[in-house]
Design a protein around this motif. Sequence first.
Motif, mmCIF file in Angstrom:
data_model
loop_
_atom_site.group_PDB
_atom_site.id
_atom_site.type_symbol
_atom_site.label_atom_id
_atom_site.label_comp_id
_atom_site.label_asym_id
_atom_site.label_seq_id
_atom_site.Cartn_x
_atom_site.Cartn_y
_atom_site.Cartn_z
ATOM 1 N N VAL A 138 0.924 -1.061 -0.128
ATOM 2 C CA VAL A 138 0.137 0.016 -0.039
ATOM 3 C C VAL A 138 0.760 1.165 -0.077
ATOM 4 O O VAL A 138 1.719 1.376 0.960
ATOM 5 C CB VAL A 138 -0.818 0.158 1.350
ATOM 6 N N THR A 139 0.663 2.251 -0.967
ATOM 7 C CA THR A 139 1.313 3.269 -1.051
ATOM 8 C C THR A 139 0.576 4.514 -1.126
ATOM 9 O O THR A 139 -0.567 4.346 -1.617
ATOM 10 C CB THR A 139 2.604 3.161 -2.326
ATOM 11 N N ILE A 140 0.999 5.877 -0.579
ATOM 12 C CA ILE A 140 0.648 6.908 -0.875
ATOM 13 C C ILE A 140 1.545 7.921 -1.538
ATOM 14 O O ILE A 140 2.658 8.214 -1.220
ATOM 15 C CB ILE A 140 0.078 7.610 0.452
ATOM 16 N N GLY A 141 1.340 8.117 -2.837
ATOM 17 C CA GLY A 141 2.362 8.616 -3.569
ATOM 18 C C GLY A 141 3.692 7.455 -3.895
ATOM 19 O O GLY A 141 3.473 6.366 -4.075
ATOM 20 N N GLU A 142 4.936 7.966 -3.437
ATOM 21 C CA GLU A 142 5.912 7.205 -3.237
ATOM 22 C C GLU A 142 6.384 6.530 -1.967
ATOM 23 O O GLU A 142 7.095 5.746 -1.718
ATOM 24 C CB GLU A 142 7.027 8.085 -3.485
ATOM 25 N N ARG A 143 5.500 6.974 -0.955
ATOM 26 C CA ARG A 143 5.530 6.751 0.376
ATOM 27 C C ARG A 143 4.574 5.293 0.524
ATOM 28 O O ARG A 143 3.478 5.040 0.537
ATOM 29 C CB ARG A 143 4.965 7.541 1.408
ATOM 30 N N GLU A 144 5.381 4.293 1.208
ATOM 31 C CA GLU A 144 4.936 2.979 1.520
ATOM 32 C C GLU A 144 4.186 3.130 3.043
ATOM 33 O O GLU A 144 4.592 3.829 3.817
ATOM 34 C CB GLU A 144 5.958 1.722 1.706
ATOM 35 N N VAL A 145 2.914 2.568 3.019
ATOM 36 C CA VAL A 145 2.090 2.741 4.394
ATOM 37 C C VAL A 145 2.127 1.287 4.966
ATOM 38 O O VAL A 145 1.795 0.429 4.211
ATOM 39 C CB VAL A 145 0.623 3.011 3.970
ATOM 40 N N GLN A 146 2.531 1.483 6.309
ATOM 41 C CA GLN A 146 2.617 0.198 7.056
ATOM 42 C C GLN A 146 1.295 0.082 7.694
ATOM 43 O O GLN A 146 0.712 0.857 8.573
ATOM 44 C CB GLN A 146 3.677 0.056 8.067
ATOM 45 N N LEU A 147 0.431 -1.148 7.411
ATOM 46 C CA LEU A 147 -0.888 -1.572 8.136
ATOM 47 C C LEU A 147 -0.770 -2.464 8.948
ATOM 48 O O LEU A 147 -0.055 -3.659 8.404
ATOM 49 C CB LEU A 147 -2.016 -1.614 6.999
ATOM 50 N N THR A 148 -1.610 -2.668 9.971
ATOM 51 C CA THR A 148 -1.785 -4.112 10.702
ATOM 52 C C THR A 148 -2.513 -5.067 9.838
ATOM 53 O O THR A 148 -3.249 -4.718 8.910
ATOM 54 C CB THR A 148 -2.379 -3.722 12.016
ATOM 55 N N PRO A 149 -2.411 -6.404 10.042
ATOM 56 C CA PRO A 149 -3.127 -7.263 9.399
ATOM 57 C C PRO A 149 -4.618 -6.941 9.112
ATOM 58 O O PRO A 149 -5.318 -7.216 8.073
ATOM 59 C CB PRO A 149 -2.995 -8.554 10.038
ATOM 60 N N THR A 150 -5.285 -6.478 10.249
ATOM 61 C CA THR A 150 -6.417 -6.092 10.064
ATOM 62 C C THR A 150 -6.986 -4.914 9.208
ATOM 63 O O THR A 150 -7.810 -4.816 8.658
ATOM 64 C CB THR A 150 -7.152 -5.949 11.682
ATOM 65 N N GLU A 151 -6.209 -3.918 9.302
ATOM 66 C CA GLU A 151 -6.258 -2.592 8.432
ATOM 67 C C GLU A 151 -6.209 -3.118 7.267
ATOM 68 O O GLU A 151 -6.810 -2.587 6.574
ATOM 69 C CB GLU A 151 -5.282 -1.655 8.929
ATOM 70 N N TYR A 152 -5.208 -4.156 6.884
ATOM 71 C CA TYR A 152 -4.923 -4.483 5.524
ATOM 72 C C TYR A 152 -5.980 -5.243 4.867
ATOM 73 O O TYR A 152 -6.581 -4.960 3.784
ATOM 74 C CB TYR A 152 -3.748 -5.441 5.235
ATOM 75 N N ASP A 153 -6.608 -6.149 5.810
ATOM 76 C CA ASP A 153 -7.908 -6.881 5.560
ATOM 77 C C ASP A 153 -9.157 -5.922 5.298
ATOM 78 O O ASP A 153 -9.862 -6.078 4.306
ATOM 79 C CB ASP A 153 -8.331 -7.925 6.377
ATOM 80 N N LEU A 154 -9.137 -5.067 6.071
ATOM 81 C CA LEU A 154 -10.360 -4.030 5.845
ATOM 82 C C LEU A 154 -10.285 -3.395 4.717
ATOM 83 O O LEU A 154 -11.100 -3.147 3.809
ATOM 84 C CB LEU A 154 -10.395 -3.088 7.062
ATOM 85 N N LEU A 155 -8.910 -2.975 4.376
ATOM 86 C CA LEU A 155 -8.749 -1.868 2.973
ATOM 87 C C LEU A 155 -8.894 -2.946 1.768
ATOM 88 O O LEU A 155 -9.415 -2.705 0.757
ATOM 89 C CB LEU A 155 -7.318 -1.426 2.979
ATOM 90 N N ARG A 156 -8.765 -4.060 1.772
ATOM 91 C CA ARG A 156 -8.574 -5.159 0.841
ATOM 92 C C ARG A 156 -9.936 -5.602 0.478
ATOM 93 O O ARG A 156 -10.381 -5.604 -0.654
ATOM 94 C CB ARG A 156 -7.850 -6.688 1.480
ATOM 95 N N THR A 157 -10.979 -5.514 1.438
ATOM 96 C CA THR A 157 -12.311 -5.669 1.297
ATOM 97 C C THR A 157 -12.986 -4.325 0.394
ATOM 98 O O THR A 157 -13.667 -4.689 -0.397
ATOM 99 C CB THR A 157 -12.775 -6.134 2.610
ATOM 100 N N LEU A 158 -12.545 -3.513 1.081
ATOM 101 C CA LEU A 158 -12.987 -2.017 0.450
ATOM 102 C C LEU A 158 -12.622 -2.014 -1.089
ATOM 103 O O LEU A 158 -13.463 -1.507 -1.951
ATOM 104 C CB LEU A 158 -12.386 -1.114 1.049
ATOM 105 N N VAL A 159 -11.441 -2.466 -1.514
ATOM 106 C CA VAL A 159 -10.708 -2.616 -2.748
ATOM 107 C C VAL A 159 -11.444 -3.485 -3.723
ATOM 108 O O VAL A 159 -11.853 -3.086 -4.643
ATOM 109 C CB VAL A 159 -9.183 -2.684 -2.794
ATOM 110 N N ALA A 160 -11.820 -4.459 -2.907
ATOM 111 C CA ALA A 160 -12.726 -5.658 -3.837
ATOM 112 C C ALA A 160 -14.140 -5.191 -4.269
ATOM 113 O O ALA A 160 -14.691 -5.593 -5.288
ATOM 114 C CB ALA A 160 -12.751 -6.882 -2.991
#
Length: 230
Positions: free
Chosen positions: A146-168
């Motif tokens: 996950v990146t914002i511009g050139e910056r990588e964003v560190q997410l917890t497993p739950t935060e990533y699963d939440l974002l992945r669901t929204l992306v889907a």
Amino acid sequence: MTDSGPRVLVVDDEPAIRRFLRTSLDAHGYVVFEAINGKEALSAAAAHRPDLIILDLGLPDMDGIEVTRLLREWTQIPIIIVTVQEQERAKIAALDAGADDYVTKPFGMGELLARMRASLRRAASPAGEPVFSSGQLTVDLGRRLVTIGEREVQLTPTEYDLLRTLVAHAGKVLTHRQLLRQVWGVGYESETHLLRVNMSNLRHKLEPDAARPSYVLTEPGVGYRLRTNA
């Protein structure tokens, strides 16, 4: 006009609404079919195989939630619910039943057309799109990056699963219940505090201003939507 545009089934028992939608959609190149109740809607969906359905909740023979549920037994045609203002529970129930989006009466034609375009784009997109982009936000599902511009964003497993669901389901309203079920599992559908806390943390990592989010939008009282054109 030609009959080569997207095919739309309008389901509403109010003649004035159907006439308004037919005139407006015709002018934008859509091919319009009509139904005045739930039974007609189910028959018309099977006969015409539309690309999208605009469905009123308040039908004379059965409610739009039941129509949505019956349609979802055999088709994933995008369904946009049209409902009167303040029917929050009905919106949630319709989305949980499988509707893709909703607009409230009275609605602006510009808003409805935008939501129709978004639903049609989602339906046309290949499944499992590996990279999602919106504004400065990029989500590479294959690399879990996950990146914002050139910056990588560190997410917890739950935060990533939440974002992945929204992306889907990008561009689609997801109810609190849907997100809790998909991210945390069956039995967590009422744990809204879990969702609220993790959504707040996710926004603070993704958004330029978490108080005014530009990516993960709130649908008040209903759920969240990941914006596709931030």
